[in-house]
Design a protein around this motif. Structure first.
Motif, mmCIF file in Angstrom:
data_model
loop_
_atom_site.group_PDB
_atom_site.id
_atom_site.type_symbol
_atom_site.label_atom_id
_atom_site.label_comp_id
_atom_site.label_asym_id
_atom_site.label_seq_id
_atom_site.Cartn_x
_atom_site.Cartn_y
_atom_site.Cartn_z
ATOM 1 N N PHE A 111 0.823 -1.204 0.000
ATOM 2 C CA PHE A 111 0.000 0.000 0.000
ATOM 3 C C PHE A 111 0.860 1.259 0.000
ATOM 4 O O PHE A 111 0.508 2.266 -0.631
ATOM 5 C CB PHE A 111 -0.930 0.001 1.214
ATOM 6 C CG PHE A 111 -1.659 1.300 1.418
ATOM 7 C CD1 PHE A 111 -2.736 1.636 0.615
ATOM 8 C CD2 PHE A 111 -1.250 2.198 2.398
ATOM 9 C CE1 PHE A 111 -3.395 2.846 0.785
ATOM 10 C CE2 PHE A 111 -1.902 3.405 2.571
ATOM 11 C CZ PHE A 111 -2.984 3.732 1.763
ATOM 12 N N ALA A 136 0.410 -1.289 -4.462
ATOM 13 C CA ALA A 136 -1.027 -1.483 -4.646
ATOM 14 C C ALA A 136 -1.639 -0.136 -5.008
ATOM 15 O O ALA A 136 -1.678 0.783 -4.186
ATOM 16 C CB ALA A 136 -1.652 -2.030 -3.370
ATOM 17 N N HIS A 138 -4.829 0.624 -5.909
ATOM 18 C CA HIS A 138 -6.048 0.833 -5.137
ATOM 19 C C HIS A 138 -6.506 -0.506 -4.591
ATOM 20 O O HIS A 138 -6.053 -1.568 -5.039
ATOM 21 C CB HIS A 138 -7.147 1.535 -5.943
ATOM 22 C CG HIS A 138 -7.563 0.846 -7.200
ATOM 23 N ND1 HIS A 138 -8.551 -0.112 -7.225
ATOM 24 C CD2 HIS A 138 -7.140 0.988 -8.475
ATOM 25 C CE1 HIS A 138 -8.725 -0.521 -8.474
ATOM 26 N NE2 HIS A 138 -7.887 0.113 -9.255
ATOM 27 N N LEU A 139 -7.380 -0.485 -3.591
ATOM 28 C CA LEU A 139 -7.650 -1.664 -2.775
ATOM 29 C C LEU A 139 -8.641 -2.630 -3.388
ATOM 30 O O LEU A 139 -8.764 -3.763 -2.913
ATOM 31 C CB LEU A 139 -8.137 -1.226 -1.388
ATOM 32 C CG LEU A 139 -7.158 -0.361 -0.596
ATOM 33 C CD1 LEU A 139 -7.761 0.002 0.750
ATOM 34 C CD2 LEU A 139 -5.824 -1.061 -0.408
ATOM 35 N N ARG A 140 -9.355 -2.207 -4.420
ATOM 36 C CA ARG A 140 -10.329 -3.100 -5.051
ATOM 37 C C ARG A 140 -9.997 -3.303 -6.528
ATOM 38 O O ARG A 140 -10.877 -3.270 -7.381
ATOM 39 C CB ARG A 140 -11.746 -2.539 -4.870
ATOM 40 C CG ARG A 140 -12.223 -2.561 -3.425
ATOM 41 C CD ARG A 140 -13.699 -2.227 -3.310
ATOM 42 N NE ARG A 140 -14.187 -2.309 -1.941
ATOM 43 C CZ ARG A 140 -14.623 -3.418 -1.368
ATOM 44 N NH1 ARG A 140 -14.625 -4.541 -2.054
ATOM 45 N NH2 ARG A 140 -15.048 -3.410 -0.126
ATOM 46 N N HIS A 220 -8.179 0.598 6.270
ATOM 47 C CA HIS A 220 -8.544 -0.251 5.133
ATOM 48 C C HIS A 220 -10.033 -0.163 4.844
ATOM 49 O O HIS A 220 -10.454 -0.021 3.683
ATOM 50 C CB HIS A 220 -8.134 -1.694 5.409
ATOM 51 C CG HIS A 220 -8.289 -2.589 4.224
ATOM 52 N ND1 HIS A 220 -9.511 -3.060 3.791
ATOM 53 C CD2 HIS A 220 -7.365 -3.088 3.352
ATOM 54 C CE1 HIS A 220 -9.347 -3.803 2.720
ATOM 55 N NE2 HIS A 220 -8.061 -3.843 2.426
ATOM 56 N N ALA A 224 -11.195 1.394 1.313
ATOM 57 C CA ALA A 224 -11.780 0.428 0.382
ATOM 58 C C ALA A 224 -13.149 0.876 -0.115
ATOM 59 O O ALA A 224 -13.583 0.486 -1.209
ATOM 60 C CB ALA A 224 -11.882 -0.939 1.038
#
Length: 297
Positions: A111, A136, A138-140, A220, A224
């Motif tokens: 991240f 990363a 973005h988280l999705r 998170h 997210a």
């Protein structure tokens, strides 16, 4: 002011953008442009990195460890959901101001690599060079989600494997499947997912326990639920020389995505560690440090 920075070695908890955050300076006597290290998670900390790869970097560079708001040894924000990429980049800008550094090199892992890219796009004049370890964006990310599902299916064994396969057969979105999978996997499965070497995974677990630090999951959950910032569509704006570090066996962030990222950045290059998964800083620390120092100098 030495090397564009006016802070000595040691730990501090300055007020950055309204939140008291943990910072550690090491190697200030080298007088180099500061190398600011950004951890993953979101909501992680630097305790393990400080003790494995950190000393090798500190032997040659001025290194600054920063734990983000609500992470590690830093205070949570008020209100409790005050997390966003613009806030985190503002925190980082405040950190550089507190250090007295006009510019910095950024080393972000997982991240933290995505955050480094966000900062380089928002404040290009403050960044000299970027080192991004399995960043990363973005988280999705659907590709990352697919990679993680495939990775767990690969490493799960016995009853855990049966539960993972049952989830994969359910009529759920990939994001829902992944959330369910994380709920059923045990510690050995997670270690095989993140590492190639069981002894390194065990050392990582021991250092986690020694730290006494935990990830609340708050950052998170909030991030997210937010839409991507769009940085992945504007990579050509990030002109700082950039080194992408990847483990060949990374099941968390797929190598193919990192290859495309290095090709898309105007001054990007890729270094692949052949015996590592998501954490080459732990599985190949000597080569990891050498690659970073060679790039920065």
């Amino acid at each position: 002011m030495v090397g564009g920075m006016n802070r000595p070695d040691g730990e501090a908890r300055p007020l950055l953008n309204g939140v008291r955050q943990w910072v550690k300076v090491a190697g200030a006597a080298h007088g180099t442009v500061p190398l600011v290290v950004l951890h993953g998670g979101p909501g992680g900390n630097h305790f393990v990195f400080e003790r494995v790869a950190g000393p090798g970097l500190e032997a040659a560079r001025t290194v600054v460890y920063h734990e983000q708001r609500g992470s590690g040894r830093s205070d949570p924000p008020e209100p409790a959901d005050a997390y966003s990429m613009p806030l985190l980049t503002a925190d980082l800008r405040s950190l550089l101001d507190w250090l007295g550094a006009e510019q910095a090199d950024l080393l972000g892992y997982s991240f933290g690599g995505g955050l480094a890219l966000e900062f380089a796009r928002a404040c290009p004049e403050r960044v000299r060079r970027l080192v991004l370890q399995a960043p990363a964006l973005h988280l999705r990310d659907p590709e990352v989600t697919a990679s993680q599902l495939a990775g767990f299916a690969e490493v799960a064994q016995g009853d855990v494997a049966a539960r993972v396969q049952a989830i994969l057969r359910e009529a759920l979105s990939p994001e829902e499947q992944l959330e369910r999978v994380w709920g059923v996997v045990d510690t050995p499965t997670v270690d095989r997912f993140l590492f190639q070497r069981a002894d390194v995974a065990a050392r990582n677990r021991a250092l986690w326990a020694e730290s006494g630090l935990t990830n609340s999951g708050a950052m998170h959950r909030v991030l997210a639920a937010q839409p991507p910032t769009g940085t992945s569509q504007h990579l050509t704006e990030i002109t700082a020389p950039t080194l992408i570090l990847a483990g060949r066996h990374d099941r968390n962030v797929p190598l193919a995505q990192l290859e495309r990222l290095a090709a898309a950045l105007p001054a990007g290059q890729l270094h692949v560690f052949g015996s590592s998964a998501h954490f080459p800083d732990l599985e190949e620390p000597d080569g990891y440090v050498q690659a970073i120092l060679a790039f920065l100098t």
